[in-house]
Design an enzyme around this catalytic site. Sequence first.
Site, PDB file in Angstrom:
ATOM      1  N   PHE A 285      98.909  -7.775  52.488  1.00  0.00           N
ATOM      2  CA  PHE A 285      99.209  -6.170  51.520  1.00  0.00           C
ATOM      3  C   PHE A 285      98.598  -7.002  50.052  1.00  0.00           C
ATOM      4  O   PHE A 285      98.757  -6.283  49.666  1.00  0.00           O
ATOM      5  CB  PHE A 285     100.426  -6.392  51.576  1.00  0.00           C
ATOM      6  CG  PHE A 285     101.161  -5.236  52.813  1.00  0.00           C
ATOM      7  CD1 PHE A 285     100.822  -3.861  52.853  1.00  0.00           C
ATOM      8  CD2 PHE A 285     101.747  -6.180  54.224  1.00  0.00           C
ATOM      9  CE1 PHE A 285     101.067  -3.427  54.140  1.00  0.00           C
ATOM     10  CE2 PHE A 285     101.475  -5.080  55.216  1.00  0.00           C
ATOM     11  CZ  PHE A 285     100.746  -4.191  54.901  1.00  0.00           C
TER      12      PHE A 285
ATOM     13  N   ARG B 212      72.465  12.378  69.635  1.00  0.00           N
ATOM     14  CA  ARG B 212      73.789  12.473  70.488  1.00  0.00           C
ATOM     15  C   ARG B 212      74.409  12.833  69.806  1.00  0.00           C
ATOM     16  O   ARG B 212      75.886  13.863  69.714  1.00  0.00           O
ATOM     17  CB  ARG B 212      74.364  11.665  71.074  1.00  0.00           C
ATOM     18  CG  ARG B 212      73.285  11.269  72.036  1.00  0.00           C
ATOM     19  CD  ARG B 212      72.877  12.154  73.417  1.00  0.00           C
ATOM     20  NE  ARG B 212      71.312  11.865  74.589  1.00  0.00           N
ATOM     21  CZ  ARG B 212      70.369  12.181  74.698  1.00  0.00           C
ATOM     22  NH1 ARG B 212      69.992  11.812  72.910  1.00  0.00           N
ATOM     23  NH2 ARG B 212      69.866  11.681  75.192  1.00  0.00           N
TER      24      ARG B 212
ATOM     25  N   CYS C 146     103.169   5.514  47.274  1.00  0.00           N
ATOM     26  CA  CYS C 146     104.435   6.115  47.836  1.00  0.00           C
ATOM     27  C   CYS C 146     104.799   6.447  48.680  1.00  0.00           C
ATOM     28  O   CYS C 146     106.520   6.666  49.035  1.00  0.00           O
ATOM     29  CB  CYS C 146     103.183   7.739  47.963  1.00  0.00           C
ATOM     30  SG  CYS C 146     103.175   8.583  46.448  1.00  0.00           S
TER      31      CYS C 146
ATOM     32  N   CYS D  38     100.062   8.261  48.041  1.00  0.00           N
ATOM     33  CA  CYS D  38      99.267   6.867  48.038  1.00  0.00           C
ATOM     34  C   CYS D  38      99.958   5.840  49.032  1.00  0.00           C
ATOM     35  O   CYS D  38     100.732   6.173  49.401  1.00  0.00           O
ATOM     36  CB  CYS D  38      98.699   6.599  46.463  1.00  0.00           C
ATOM     37  SG  CYS D  38     100.016   5.406  46.210  1.00  0.00           S
TER      38      CYS D  38
ATOM     39  N   CYS E  96      98.064 -12.138  63.359  1.00  0.00           N
ATOM     40  CA  CYS E  96      97.648 -12.738  64.556  1.00  0.00           C
ATOM     41  C   CYS E  96      98.102 -14.004  64.604  1.00  0.00           C
ATOM     42  O   CYS E  96      97.876 -14.141  66.032  1.00  0.00           O
ATOM     43  CB  CYS E  96      95.835 -13.017  64.246  1.00  0.00           C
ATOM     44  SG  CYS E  96      95.073 -12.129  63.490  1.00  0.00           S
TER      45      CYS E  96
END
Length: 352
Positions: free
Chosen positions: A136, A16, A182, A179, A195
């Site tokens: 991060f 598929r 930037c 990036c 969360c």
Amino acid sequence: MPVPLPSPSEHERYSRQILFPGIGASGQQRLGDASVAIVGVGATGAATASLLARAGVGQLTLIDRDIVETSNLQRQILFDEADAAAATPKAEAARAKIAQFNSSIQVHAQIADLVPGNVHDLLRGAHLILDCTDNFETRYLLNDYAVEQGKPWIYAAAIGAYAATMNIIPAPADEATACLACLFPAPPAGPVETCDTSGILGSAVNLAASIQSAEALKLLTGQPQLMRRTLLSFDLWTSQRSEIRASAPDPACTVCQQRRFVHLAGSARPHITLCGRNSVQIHEHHRPLSLAELHQRLQPQAEIESLRSNPLLLRFRRGAHQITVFPDGRALIQGTTDPAVARSLYARFIGS
Ligand SMILES: [Zn+2]
């Protein structure tokens, strides 16, 4: 150059997808030859790993430092109740689950925290790196590594009902995108939503993973010109969508223009509070441990309960704390967010 076609059974499995004009038989063959690293196999990582494994990406490296818990099951689609009960490391649980639905690809489980000291080893063979982390520090580390190596990576994040993603293509230089640095020269300061604080919808996770995976398929089938060159975000609850241009590097960027890789040079964090529960990770002791020896040493101690171990981890309860130790010396201390408490438990029961 002509590309060999997939075998008849592979053709059937992927029929598929091969019918889809953007992939075709030659695109399918390229996927089979591709190697992708997925950093973080929580919610987004499990969804992305499932999509790419089913799509036939030939080699997947799954890197995760965490274990499966009941609160993961609402959204982390490769895990089940047995994984939570056994506290299986996520990378290994994902590998085992993928093997049940696609045994023709190779999946490498790496139970590890990605840090400057192991990033080159763990990501060496990957053609593409997918960010499925929840922090991060790791993303800036990935950005440094990817720019240094000229490798593409795809940022993805989900929180609440919100998903965000961006393609970072550092090479060739004349076709490079912006990036991460930037757009955002430094990681966000102050408390970041997690969360734990904002909750999360499984559908937001799957949106981030779907976009990330589709962009990955474009790259892996040799069509990088089709990839989006913006930071895209979408809120599923309000239907608000935004895009920030990221089509070219910022000439002042210290990472992709000046090539200063401070995150790659940095030392590992001494401890981390993990997303999703009341716990601290200790990973400053990078030295192998014999879990069998540790088991024998802990067994006679009266205050230790529910001690058990296997080749992947050792786990016990002590008062209000649950402690999980991995063979590389890393530990998760659950039941506290205080690094000092976690350190003291580590020193007392595992060693300093
Ligand atoms: Zn840059």
